[in-house]
Design a protein around this motif. Sequence first.
Motif, PDB file in Angstrom:
ATOM      1  N   GLY A   1       0.794  -1.230   0.000  1.00  0.00           N
ATOM      2  CA  GLY A   1       0.000   0.000   0.000  1.00  0.00           C
ATOM      3  C   GLY A   1       0.824   1.276   0.000  1.00  0.00           C
ATOM      4  O   GLY A   1       0.252   2.375  -0.049  1.00  0.00           O
ATOM      5  N   SER A   2       2.142   1.155   0.050  1.00  0.00           N
ATOM      6  CA  SER A   2       2.957   2.382   0.043  1.00  0.00           C
ATOM      7  C   SER A   2       3.133   2.889  -1.385  1.00  0.00           C
ATOM      8  O   SER A   2       3.000   2.144  -2.356  1.00  0.00           O
ATOM      9  CB  SER A   2       4.314   2.128   0.708  1.00  0.00           C
ATOM     10  N   VAL A   3       3.421   4.183  -1.465  1.00  0.00           N
ATOM     11  CA  VAL A   3       3.618   4.820  -2.772  1.00  0.00           C
ATOM     12  C   VAL A   3       4.949   4.354  -3.365  1.00  0.00           C
ATOM     13  O   VAL A   3       5.943   4.248  -2.646  1.00  0.00           O
ATOM     14  CB  VAL A   3       3.621   6.354  -2.613  1.00  0.00           C
ATOM     15  N   ALA A   4       4.966   4.089  -4.676  1.00  0.00           N
ATOM     16  CA  ALA A   4       6.221   3.741  -5.348  1.00  0.00           C
ATOM     17  C   ALA A   4       6.778   4.983  -6.046  1.00  0.00           C
ATOM     18  O   ALA A   4       6.071   5.653  -6.791  1.00  0.00           O
ATOM     19  CB  ALA A   4       5.985   2.627  -6.357  1.00  0.00           C
ATOM     20  N   VAL A   5       8.046   5.282  -5.784  1.00  0.00           N
ATOM     21  CA  VAL A   5       8.713   6.404  -6.449  1.00  0.00           C
ATOM     22  C   VAL A   5       9.536   5.824  -7.600  1.00  0.00           C
ATOM     23  O   VAL A   5      10.492   5.082  -7.375  1.00  0.00           O
ATOM     24  CB  VAL A   5       9.612   7.171  -5.467  1.00  0.00           C
ATOM     25  N   VAL A   6       9.125   6.142  -8.816  1.00  0.00           N
ATOM     26  CA  VAL A   6       9.810   5.605  -9.994  1.00  0.00           C
ATOM     27  C   VAL A   6      10.531   6.748 -10.701  1.00  0.00           C
ATOM     28  O   VAL A   6       9.929   7.776 -11.014  1.00  0.00           O
ATOM     29  CB  VAL A   6       8.812   4.909 -10.939  1.00  0.00           C
ATOM     30  N   ILE A   7      11.815   6.563 -10.870  1.00  0.00           N
ATOM     31  CA  ILE A   7      12.653   7.593 -11.476  1.00  0.00           C
ATOM     32  C   ILE A   7      13.143   7.072 -12.830  1.00  0.00           C
ATOM     33  O   ILE A   7      12.825   5.948 -13.215  1.00  0.00           O
ATOM     34  CB  ILE A   7      13.845   7.933 -10.555  1.00  0.00           C
ATOM     35  N   GLY A   8      13.911   7.871 -13.509  1.00  0.00           N
ATOM     36  CA  GLY A   8      14.467   7.360 -14.755  1.00  0.00           C
ATOM     37  C   GLY A   8      14.928   8.462 -15.674  1.00  0.00           C
ATOM     38  O   GLY A   8      14.854   9.650 -15.370  1.00  0.00           O
ATOM     39  N   GLY A   9      15.424   8.033 -16.805  1.00  0.00           N
ATOM     40  CA  GLY A   9      15.959   8.938 -17.810  1.00  0.00           C
ATOM     41  C   GLY A   9      16.914   8.173 -18.693  1.00  0.00           C
ATOM     42  O   GLY A   9      16.932   6.931 -18.679  1.00  0.00           O
ATOM     43  N   GLY A  10      17.718   8.909 -19.447  1.00  0.00           N
ATOM     44  CA  GLY A  10      18.682   8.255 -20.314  1.00  0.00           C
ATOM     45  C   GLY A  10      19.742   7.537 -19.503  1.00  0.00           C
ATOM     46  O   GLY A  10      19.981   7.854 -18.342  1.00  0.00           O
ATOM     47  N   SER A  11      20.407   6.571 -20.109  1.00  0.00           N
ATOM     48  CA  SER A  11      21.555   5.936 -19.482  1.00  0.00           C
ATOM     49  C   SER A  11      22.789   6.813 -19.683  1.00  0.00           C
ATOM     50  O   SER A  11      22.753   7.785 -20.421  1.00  0.00           O
ATOM     51  CB  SER A  11      21.776   4.547 -20.087  1.00  0.00           C
TER      52      SER A  11
ATOM     53  N   GLU B   1       8.333   6.022   2.137  1.00  0.00           N
ATOM     54  CA  GLU B   1       8.777   4.985   3.077  1.00  0.00           C
ATOM     55  C   GLU B   1       8.074   5.165   4.430  1.00  0.00           C
ATOM     56  O   GLU B   1       7.784   4.200   5.131  1.00  0.00           O
ATOM     57  CB  GLU B   1      10.290   5.100   3.260  1.00  0.00           C
ATOM     58  N   ALA B   2       7.807   6.419   4.799  1.00  0.00           N
ATOM     59  CA  ALA B   2       7.173   6.711   6.086  1.00  0.00           C
ATOM     60  C   ALA B   2       5.650   6.574   6.013  1.00  0.00           C
ATOM     61  O   ALA B   2       4.966   6.856   6.991  1.00  0.00           O
ATOM     62  CB  ALA B   2       7.556   8.119   6.538  1.00  0.00           C
ATOM     63  N   GLY B   3       5.129   6.182   4.855  1.00  0.00           N
ATOM     64  CA  GLY B   3       3.701   5.890   4.772  1.00  0.00           C
ATOM     65  C   GLY B   3       2.831   7.010   4.237  1.00  0.00           C
ATOM     66  O   GLY B   3       1.600   6.949   4.336  1.00  0.00           O
TER      67      GLY B   3
END
Lengths: 572, 572
Positions: free
Chosen positions: A43-53, A164-166
């Motif tokens: 149930g926690s939020v997922a933080v998805v990052i990204g960009g070019g390599s 992480e803290a909910g």
Amino acid sequence: MTRLFNDPSDFCEEARLGVVAAHPDKLMAVPGGVVRSTRCAEGSVAVVIGGGSGHYPAFSGLVGQGLAHGAAMGNLFASPSAQQVYSVAKAADNGGGVLLTFGNYAGDVLHFGQARERLIKEGIPCEIVLVTDDVSSASLEEIEKRRGIAGDLTVFKAAAAAAEAGATLAEVVAVANEANRRTRSFGVAFDGCTLPGAGDALFHVPEGRMALGLGIHGEPGISEQDVPSADTLAELLVEQLLAEIPEGIEPQGARVAPILNGLGTVKYEELFVVYRRVDELLRKAGLEIVEPDVGELVTSLDMAGVSLTLFWLDDEMERLWRAPANTPAYRKGSVVPAEAIDPVELEQALDRDIPVASEASRKLAGSTLQGLEILVETIDANAEELGRIDAVAGDGDHGIGMQCGCHAALEAAREALRRGAGAETLLSFAADAWSDRAGGTSGAIWGVILSSIGESLGDQEAFSAQRLSAGVSAAASNVMSFGKARVGDKTLVDVLVPFAETLAEHAGQGAGNAWTAAAVRAQQASEATAQLLPKVGRARPLAEKSLGTPDAGGVSLSLIIRALTPLIKACD
Amino acid sequence: MTRLFNDPSDFCEEARLGVVAAHPDKLMAVPGGVVRSTRCAEGSVAVVIGGGSGHYPAFSGLVGQGLAHGAAMGNLFASPSAQQVYSVAKAADNGGGVLLTFGNYAGDVLHFGQARERLIKEGIPCEIVLVTDDVSSASLEEIEKRRGIAGDLTVFKAAAAAAEAGATLAEVVAVANEANRRTRSFGVAFDGCTLPGAGDALFHVPEGRMALGLGIHGEPGISEQDVPSADTLAELLVEQLLAEIPEGIEPQGARVAPILNGLGTVKYEELFVVYRRVDELLRKAGLEIVEPDVGELVTSLDMAGVSLTLFWLDDEMERLWRAPANTPAYRKGSVVPAEAIDPVELEQALDRDIPVASEASRKLAGSTLQGLEILVETIDANAEELGRIDAVAGDGDHGIGMQCGCHAALEAAREALRRGAGAETLLSFAADAWSDRAGGTSGAIWGVILSSIGESLGDQEAFSAQRLSAGVSAAASNVMSFGKARVGDKTLVDVLVPFAETLAEHAGQGAGNAWTAAAVRAQQASEATAQLLPKVGRARPLAEKSLGTPDAGGVSLSLIIRALTPLIKACD
């Protein structure tokens, strides 16, 4: 310069597999990137990052407890595709929604945006926060146009610590926006980086000179001067950032987390010499320094440059900044050890739902599976010959890569059909499996081709020549957009584009006739491309090779098209 | 190339201050290097590492919980002095004895050895374990002659984890020796690094070529070939190491911790591409991989190169390798947070005992203090002029550095005298304070001068011209050994050596006469040196400038000598 690679077009995929092999306790590979290999709170939020390599530890090195949940990894300095972002976000989702956060670059904004739409369509709440910390990339009046550089880290860190803290998705979004508002960076460069296989650097700064505000992909800077002493550089960096303190912050007694970031070849001792003076200057300005970072946090391969970031803290931001983290490249404090995820379990959890399909589309899915079987037979029969062709300009593994990808695609398609999938879903399964298993740009491109055709066929409609033709046209356009190649670049695009055009021209005459005509055109184009094969080896720059092992790619596409003709005729 | 520095001769000291400023939660500066800023268990063994600077994270980046207790930090690629090692070891000592462990290089062996003798003399048990992991640096028959490279880490880690677990010094030594026996490395290089201020790299490898077995300071390799593909390099590295498995280990099913180390400009993605293949090959060879490390762990400024280390584990070594650690550059697992040391408390703890001195030596200590007072007056009176001279060839801060150092020395000497010190102890206090407070090479050199004279004067004997002369001669010889400068290099040595020689020649005629004659000789030498001042600025290579701001250094030495003449005469 970048010296160690195999086929330059496989560089990013091989680096991705390498970072996972080096950090199995923290990372696992999923199609399009990596996710944590440790369990997160349900149930926690997922933080998805990204960009070019090319920016390691951004982005895969920042995935792990207390920091990002997943990273979508595009090609060198190129945004990940919407499909890659979507796939990573799906795998990272813990049931609490997804925050997509990344540096503000046009390609990333486009593809993360598309992925967000797809996630929302599937019922996964998703929001986007752009990082815009680079003060030299636009004026304060146009702050929203600024690029994201090393300040990525403060936004990712604050958002992930809140998750992480909910915190809820809305709360995580608010934290990320506030962290971005409180983050400013300024960078300088002394020389550009060299892409794998390229003969020269992407750009140069004249010897003994320093470009101010130059971007991490070589975006133009604001001015140039002689390389100063370390102390003078520290003074310049601090001055630039103290000239633009975020609104509402009283500098006297304010708390800041400084990040002194090396871009690649400005080494640690140099960074420490500069930081020594930065630290003095910030204290002199009446600031309190909280947990500074000095090192390589956002690089650009072997670019020579350095940037200073100031993250202006309040109580909440300080707490989030100080929170423990444990990723391949960023660790602080002591995390509570997390349970490892069983990869089999993740695979099951990732087992995608099969959208309800019409009878007609399920029938079409059956024919599509037959098409994939023909494709696999064709590749298997010609793998050796394709390898031989590829060896002229590439490293001769095109046949093997294609075999690896198409077999995985066929297997995934069979599973989808067994579970009642329509044509779109079946091709989407096949596309993901191909790009995941084959790796490299060639795998990604075949993923784009299959999923583009699938989206046009849909899960409800019966077969039609128009839908097929529209799908192939979309595939051609998406492949060009993904791989940045145009007709004439001697890549698979040289075959795909005329094939799509001819198919569209003749679509009114029925799929069988249109396909037959288009297949002839494709073969002509493939032969023309093959004759243009240069006699050089692996030294061709990546930009010319951005579509993988392109010449063999055109040949294999043409072979597949021809082999499919009887099946298409039968569908009519 | 190394671009960011101030006065190149201050580079290492400024980097040392910077790494401490960046990591106050883990490191604190002590004379000669750094120690942990967190509390260790009373009675536990201290693992003290060290070597030349320029190899970050070796050595200061490897100090912290679960790893080293202190690091002695020499000049660029130069061993720390015995005094530096001694000082760091004293500060790191927890009452359980000290293990000195470092790579096997002649200078380090000499200076750590001298420091060990001094520690033992003071009742601190001390042992030495050399790291000899570089298989290309000597044959298996002469394994004890091999150099230490990235395998440093496995030895440091195992020893420190054992110390952390409460092992005795003998046990820690046994662990370190066993870890070294089980560690093998092989490196390649593509190009050399550039020292701060140098016009060119220390060495070059021809473009497109790769030197096998080349050392981290450019020591000759064993052969050269074209740069291979990443996979071929991985195969070469693995092959070299599997060809020499340490005695008694059965390869099938063996456990290894691999370290793929970048030397500076081989960047992360390249390392991951190579590691991907290393991982495959090790598995194919039937090995089990335990917690690999891929990154920059022992660098050589911006050198282009890479090395592979295999640490062959047994149950004990695996446990030690897996133990948590938390240092600026090396973190694994979750350490139990340690209490921070109050710097004031450390200073008190470091308060050195005053050895019992004879009445005669206490009297001599009083005169010595007078000498330091004269020295300080001389520097204060001439600081501006010294800065002006220094500005011709240096950055004009010689006067300031000297003032800073000599005032600290005077204060420490007063405290020592108050506590009843003899001449040797008084000068040793003054020497440590000078080199600590002034920083840079100039500070270290004045530390060497004062402590060399002090050792000759002793804590028991009365003053004699012979002891004074012997002390000055030792100072000249130690300064040359420390700074690697010879007469004619236009440094302070050009003044110190003829002064020492003249003093020795005339020592039979009494201290006053000898000193007067020698002072004249010193002034002549100083004037000759000053005339040779080049008109170039800060671009002179470090090798020519290794004695700090040398021309001004010679002038200040000559001024001090002259000012001391009346006092020496009075001592006769």
